[in-house]
Design an enzyme around this catalytic site. Sequence first.
Site, mmCIF file in Angstrom:
data_model
loop_
_atom_site.group_PDB
_atom_site.id
_atom_site.type_symbol
_atom_site.label_atom_id
_atom_site.label_comp_id
_atom_site.label_asym_id
_atom_site.label_seq_id
_atom_site.Cartn_x
_atom_site.Cartn_y
_atom_site.Cartn_z
ATOM 1 N N TYR A 160 0.847 -1.203 0.000
ATOM 2 C CA TYR A 160 0.000 0.000 0.000
ATOM 3 C C TYR A 160 0.878 1.247 0.000
ATOM 4 O O TYR A 160 0.648 2.187 -0.778
ATOM 5 C CB TYR A 160 -0.929 -0.008 1.216
ATOM 6 C CG TYR A 160 -1.872 1.177 1.267
ATOM 7 C CD1 TYR A 160 -3.042 1.198 0.524
ATOM 8 C CD2 TYR A 160 -1.579 2.299 2.059
ATOM 9 C CE1 TYR A 160 -3.906 2.294 0.560
ATOM 10 C CE2 TYR A 160 -2.426 3.396 2.100
ATOM 11 C CZ TYR A 160 -3.590 3.390 1.361
ATOM 12 O OH TYR A 160 -4.440 4.477 1.388
HETATM 13 N N1 LIG Z 1 -10.337 6.944 4.169
HETATM 14 C C1 LIG Z 1 -9.067 7.164 4.517
HETATM 15 O O1 LIG Z 1 -8.722 7.288 5.715
HETATM 16 C C2 LIG Z 1 -8.022 7.268 3.449
HETATM 17 C C3 LIG Z 1 -6.745 7.689 3.822
HETATM 18 C C4 LIG Z 1 -5.770 7.812 2.843
HETATM 19 C C5 LIG Z 1 -6.062 7.546 1.516
HETATM 20 N N2 LIG Z 1 -7.321 7.125 1.190
HETATM 21 C C6 LIG Z 1 -7.577 6.870 -0.227
HETATM 22 O O2 LIG Z 1 -8.785 7.509 -0.594
HETATM 23 C C7 LIG Z 1 -9.361 6.811 -1.703
HETATM 24 C C8 LIG Z 1 -10.822 6.551 -1.414
HETATM 25 O O3 LIG Z 1 -10.910 5.640 -0.358
HETATM 26 P P1 LIG Z 1 -12.094 5.669 0.732
HETATM 27 O O4 LIG Z 1 -11.449 5.857 2.035
HETATM 28 O O5 LIG Z 1 -13.175 6.592 0.295
HETATM 29 O O6 LIG Z 1 -12.550 4.138 0.688
HETATM 30 P P2 LIG Z 1 -13.842 3.390 0.113
HETATM 31 O O7 LIG Z 1 -15.076 3.981 0.715
HETATM 32 O O8 LIG Z 1 -13.590 1.953 0.269
HETATM 33 O O9 LIG Z 1 -13.825 3.795 -1.421
HETATM 34 C C9 LIG Z 1 -12.972 3.185 -2.363
HETATM 35 C C10 LIG Z 1 -13.569 3.446 -3.729
HETATM 36 O O10 LIG Z 1 -12.699 2.913 -4.734
HETATM 37 C C11 LIG Z 1 -13.455 2.097 -5.604
HETATM 38 N N3 LIG Z 1 -12.598 1.051 -6.151
HETATM 39 C C12 LIG Z 1 -11.814 0.157 -5.480
HETATM 40 N N4 LIG Z 1 -11.168 -0.643 -6.346
HETATM 41 C C13 LIG Z 1 -11.550 -0.239 -7.591
HETATM 42 C C14 LIG Z 1 -11.234 -0.673 -8.908
HETATM 43 N N5 LIG Z 1 -10.378 -1.688 -9.150
HETATM 44 N N6 LIG Z 1 -11.807 -0.031 -9.953
HETATM 45 C C15 LIG Z 1 -12.664 0.997 -9.748
HETATM 46 N N7 LIG Z 1 -13.002 1.436 -8.537
HETATM 47 C C16 LIG Z 1 -12.455 0.824 -7.472
HETATM 48 C C17 LIG Z 1 -14.607 1.548 -4.757
HETATM 49 O O11 LIG Z 1 -15.731 1.263 -5.548
HETATM 50 P P3 LIG Z 1 -16.217 -0.177 -6.077
HETATM 51 O O12 LIG Z 1 -15.925 -1.169 -4.997
HETATM 52 O O13 LIG Z 1 -17.670 0.044 -6.338
HETATM 53 O O14 LIG Z 1 -15.425 -0.392 -7.327
HETATM 54 C C18 LIG Z 1 -14.916 2.769 -3.897
HETATM 55 O O15 LIG Z 1 -15.780 3.641 -4.582
HETATM 56 C C19 LIG Z 1 -8.516 5.556 -1.902
HETATM 57 O O16 LIG Z 1 -7.586 5.779 -2.951
HETATM 58 C C20 LIG Z 1 -7.789 5.410 -0.574
HETATM 59 O O17 LIG Z 1 -6.566 4.713 -0.692
HETATM 60 C C21 LIG Z 1 -8.294 6.984 2.117
#
Ligand SMILES: NC(=O)c1ccc[n+]([C@@H]2O[C@H](COP(=O)([O-])OP(=O)(O)OC[C@H]3O[C@@H](n4cnc5c(N)ncnc54)[C@H](OP(=O)(O)O)[C@@H]3O)[C@@H](O)[C@H]2O)c1
Length: 256
Positions: A160
């Site tokens: 990651y």
């Molecule tokens: N939340 C945090 O604390 C945090 C911190 C640092 C970075 N981030 C980053 O923020 C971004 C959003 O994450 P989140 O926290 O909002 O998590 P989340 O609610 O799990 O959202 C992840 C999103 O990515 C989509 N996704 C995953 N794999 C995919 C694929 N192969 N193709 C297309 N879509 C895909 C999922 O949709 P489907 O399953 O419908 O495809 C979902 O809409 C990510 O890049 C994550 O690494 C989050």
Amino acid sequence: MSDTAVPLRDKVVVITGASSGIGAAAARVFARQGARLVLSARREERLRELAGRLREQGATVSHVVADVSRSDDALALVEHTMDRYGRLDAAFNNAGTAIEKTPLHLTDDDAYEQVMATNARGVWNCLRHEIAAMLTCGGGAIVNTSSVGGLVASSVAAPYIASKHAVIGLTKAAAVEYAAHDIRVNAIAPGLARSEMVDEWFARHPEARETALRSAPQRRAADPEEVAEAAAWLCSDRASFVTGATLAVDGGRTAW
Ligand SMILES: NC(=O)c1ccc[n+]([C@@H]2O[C@H](COP(=O)([O-])OP(=O)(O)OC[C@H]3O[C@@H](n4cnc5c(N)ncnc54)[C@H](OP(=O)(O)O)[C@@H]3O)[C@@H](O)[C@H]2O)c1
């Protein structure tokens, strides 16, 4: 409404990872700021519901099912946008996935491949096709979602961490290469934000919540809309002299 209230007025914006969390929050924030949206992820029902709700509030929204790890899907997403709206002004490449916490020497190849395929190759796939389209539109703005894990390391999440560092590398490379074409490329590095990914993580690792909050100066997780606001600003013309940057949206986490 004044342009100050709607800084993304009429801009055509693609958002990946829009079916939940930060991406769904971005759909709401970008729509409020006047953008015309193409929402994308793999779960169609989620996208359909969100697009429907935003349309009821007056937004212009369509959706495309796409797996960002597949170049053809990323191309189809951009082609849909160009066919439907005739342009692409901005993209928020936000789709991402996490990984089970495992010591590096015990992490198998599949885990590495899977997280790199979504987080790094996914951004690569979108970036290539979006830039090709933006070159025909006279410019644009792209924001890629990295992470605090793209700026500093943490234990037992090596793939990651590598994938999110790669996002920042791709961001800088693209920014430098296309600056003269009026295409700005930036990244955001969220700290802890409330989302399904994080909820699932804490459900599997209850001790991680306390640790995460202890390492956050603001002692709380972000509302996903607080993260989306940063992406919206970077996509807007208000950030016209910002490119190649990574904006930490982490409540001070990396300032420590
Ligand atoms: N939340 C945090 O604390 C945090 C911190 C640092 C970075 N981030 C980053 O923020 C971004 C959003 O994450 P989140 O926290 O909002 O998590 P989340 O609610 O799990 O959202 C992840 C999103 O990515 C989509 N996704 C995953 N794999 C995919 C694929 N192969 N193709 C297309 N879509 C895909 C999922 O949709 P489907 O399953 O419908 O495809 C979902 O809409 C990510 O890049 C994550 O690494 C989050």
